[in-house]
Design a protein around this motif. Structure first.
Motif, PDB file in Angstrom:
ATOM      1  N   GLU A 112      -1.893  22.790  20.439  1.00  0.00           N
ATOM      2  CA  GLU A 112      -2.508  22.785  21.763  1.00  0.00           C
ATOM      3  C   GLU A 112      -1.429  22.784  22.835  1.00  0.00           C
ATOM      4  OE1 GLU A 112      -5.613  20.155  22.784  1.00  0.00           O
ATOM      5  OE2 GLU A 112      -6.469  20.069  20.764  1.00  0.00           O
ATOM      6  N   LYS A 163     -12.598  17.912  14.725  1.00  0.00           N
ATOM      7  CA  LYS A 163     -12.366  19.211  15.348  1.00  0.00           C
ATOM      8  C   LYS A 163     -12.933  20.343  14.497  1.00  0.00           C
ATOM      9  CE  LYS A 163      -8.330  18.187  18.150  1.00  0.00           C
ATOM     10  NZ  LYS A 163      -7.101  18.760  18.705  1.00  0.00           N
ATOM     11  N   ARG A 164     -13.167  20.053  13.226  1.00  0.00           N
ATOM     12  CA  ARG A 164     -13.709  21.065  12.312  1.00  0.00           C
ATOM     13  C   ARG A 164     -15.206  20.855  12.059  1.00  0.00           C
ATOM     14  NH1 ARG A 164      -8.609  19.826  11.440  1.00  0.00           N
ATOM     15  NH2 ARG A 164      -7.115  21.434  10.810  1.00  0.00           N
ATOM     16  N   SER A 228     -14.729  14.913  25.252  1.00  0.00           N
ATOM     17  CA  SER A 228     -13.525  15.431  24.590  1.00  0.00           C
ATOM     18  C   SER A 228     -13.700  16.853  24.095  1.00  0.00           C
ATOM     19  CB  SER A 228     -13.149  14.511  23.414  1.00  0.00           C
ATOM     20  OG  SER A 228     -14.176  14.484  22.447  1.00  0.00           O
ATOM     21  N   SER A 229     -14.940  17.318  23.957  1.00  0.00           N
ATOM     22  CA  SER A 229     -15.164  18.691  23.539  1.00  0.00           C
ATOM     23  C   SER A 229     -15.001  19.671  24.688  1.00  0.00           C
ATOM     24  CB  SER A 229     -16.570  18.840  22.935  1.00  0.00           C
ATOM     25  OG  SER A 229     -17.569  18.629  23.917  1.00  0.00           O
ATOM     26  N   SER A 233      -7.165  17.667  24.230  1.00  0.00           N
ATOM     27  CA  SER A 233      -7.077  16.412  23.478  1.00  0.00           C
ATOM     28  C   SER A 233      -6.227  15.371  24.193  1.00  0.00           C
ATOM     29  CB  SER A 233      -6.501  16.685  22.084  1.00  0.00           C
ATOM     30  OG  SER A 233      -7.367  17.488  21.332  1.00  0.00           O
ATOM     31  N   ALA A 292     -11.006  20.263  22.474  1.00  0.00           N
ATOM     32  CA  ALA A 292     -11.132  19.619  21.169  1.00  0.00           C
ATOM     33  C   ALA A 292     -12.587  19.702  20.751  1.00  0.00           C
ATOM     34  CB  ALA A 292     -10.679  18.166  21.254  1.00  0.00           C
ATOM     35  N   PRO A 293     -12.945  20.582  19.835  1.00  0.00           N
ATOM     36  CA  PRO A 293     -14.352  20.816  19.535  1.00  0.00           C
ATOM     37  C   PRO A 293     -15.062  19.593  18.971  1.00  0.00           C
ATOM     38  CG  PRO A 293     -12.972  22.565  18.659  1.00  0.00           C
ATOM     39  CD  PRO A 293     -12.069  21.464  19.087  1.00  0.00           C
ATOM     40  N   PRO A 295     -15.445  16.248  18.885  1.00  0.00           N
ATOM     41  CA  PRO A 295     -15.266  14.972  18.225  1.00  0.00           C
ATOM     42  C   PRO A 295     -16.234  13.961  18.790  1.00  0.00           C
ATOM     43  CG  PRO A 295     -13.486  15.336  19.772  1.00  0.00           C
ATOM     44  CD  PRO A 295     -14.345  16.562  19.801  1.00  0.00           C
TER      45      PRO A 295
END
Length: 297
Positions: A112, A163-164, A228-229, A233, A292-293, A295
């Motif tokens: 990032e 994140k995944r 956060s998404s 991050s 950040a996808p 969290p």
């Protein structure tokens, strides 16, 4: 959207900060493992309608990523509160204040782009948290320090795993599934360590358990996931420092703690650092910071 995201992150940090005084009230009557178990049971009950409402939400329970993230979340709290039983509050707060820096470094390692303003904000806010914690008084065992540091690394692993996470059918689905999986993870650990939890707690303790479960666990997790998404991050991580600020402020305002110069200066540094991060994000180009996808610290 970023303004709302930052408000959500502030809410998450504030609610996590409430865990300090609420946790102290509960620990007067039970042990750390059972306190964590009770808070996650309450959170799981409140989260159940969000996690079970649709087939898409229920399908998240089959996701290895969600199972891993929920397990990490529950274990992190278990390790953290077991560590707090062996170290001073000062040392524990100082360690929590290091979390934003760990997140920023992790974000950089994972590719990032972290703006210079964000680094400055992270540094200022982390130093502010250290000032709030004060000078470590040495009251801590090697086991307590190891557990406290280990919990921060587990929380960091939780953020990386999330994140995944698969695409959520509803905004509350991922945090709801996370806390339910965490509750089922914590349950056997607490029973092995101390047996069934003590339920004849005082009304004050039960009120604190309800607050921890509904507010400091589920709502804080959902607010963090939302905020956060939508920002980088490192930028999200700086708001974790609101947690020790909140705990210290409650101690001064409600518990009669002395307002020290370090607390006043540290609080101002946390607020200033957060504003620097916000301004850095607003001035950055759209591609400069990766989100950040989803969290759910």
């Amino acid at each position: 959207m970023k303004r709302v995201a930052f408000l959500a992150l502030i809410l998450a940090g504030t609610l996590w900060g409430l865990g300090f005084p609420l946790g102290k009230l509960i620990l007067r009557e039970t042990d750390a493992a059972h306190m964590v178990l009770l808070r996650f049971i309450v959170a799981a009950v409140v989260a159940a309608p969000f996690a079970l409402r649709t087939p898409e939400a229920r399908a998240l329970f089959k996701s290895p990523v969600m199972l891993a993230s929920g397990a990490l979340y529950g274990v992190a709290f278990m390790v953290q509160f077991e560590g707090l039983a062996h170290v001073s509050v000062t040392l524990a707060a100082l360690l929590v204040g290091a979390m934003p820096a760990l997140i920023a470094v992790c974000a950089k390692v994972m590719g990032e782009k972290v703006s210079r303003a964000s680094w400055m904000g992270v540094g200022a806010a982390t130093l502010g948290a250290a000032l709030i914690a004060g000078k470590p008084d040495g009251a801590g065992s090697l086991l307590g320090v190891a557990l406290s540091l280990g919990s921060l690394l587990i929380f960091l692993a939780w953020l990386v795993v999330l994140k995944r996470a698969p695409k959520a059918p509803t905004p509350m689905a991922i945090p709801a599934v996370t806390v339910i999986v965490a509750a089922f993870t914590v349950l056997p650990i607490a029973f092995v360590m101390h047996g069934p939890p003590k339920l004849d707690l005082s009304p004050i303790a039960w009120t604190s358990v309800l607050g921890l479960g509904a507010l400091s666990t589920l709502l804080a997790t959902a607010a963090w996931q939302y905020g956060s998404s939508r920002v980088g991050s490192a930028s999200a991580g700086v708001f974790i420092n609101i947690e020790p600020l909140m705990g210290a402020s409650i101690g001064v305002l409600l518990l009669g703690d002395h307002l020290t110069l370090a607390l006043a200066v540290g609080g101002l540094m946390i607020i200033a650092g957060s504003f620097v991060v916000v301004l850095g994000e607003r001035q950055a180009e759209p591609g400069d910071l990766q989100a950040a996808p989803a969290p759910a610290p």
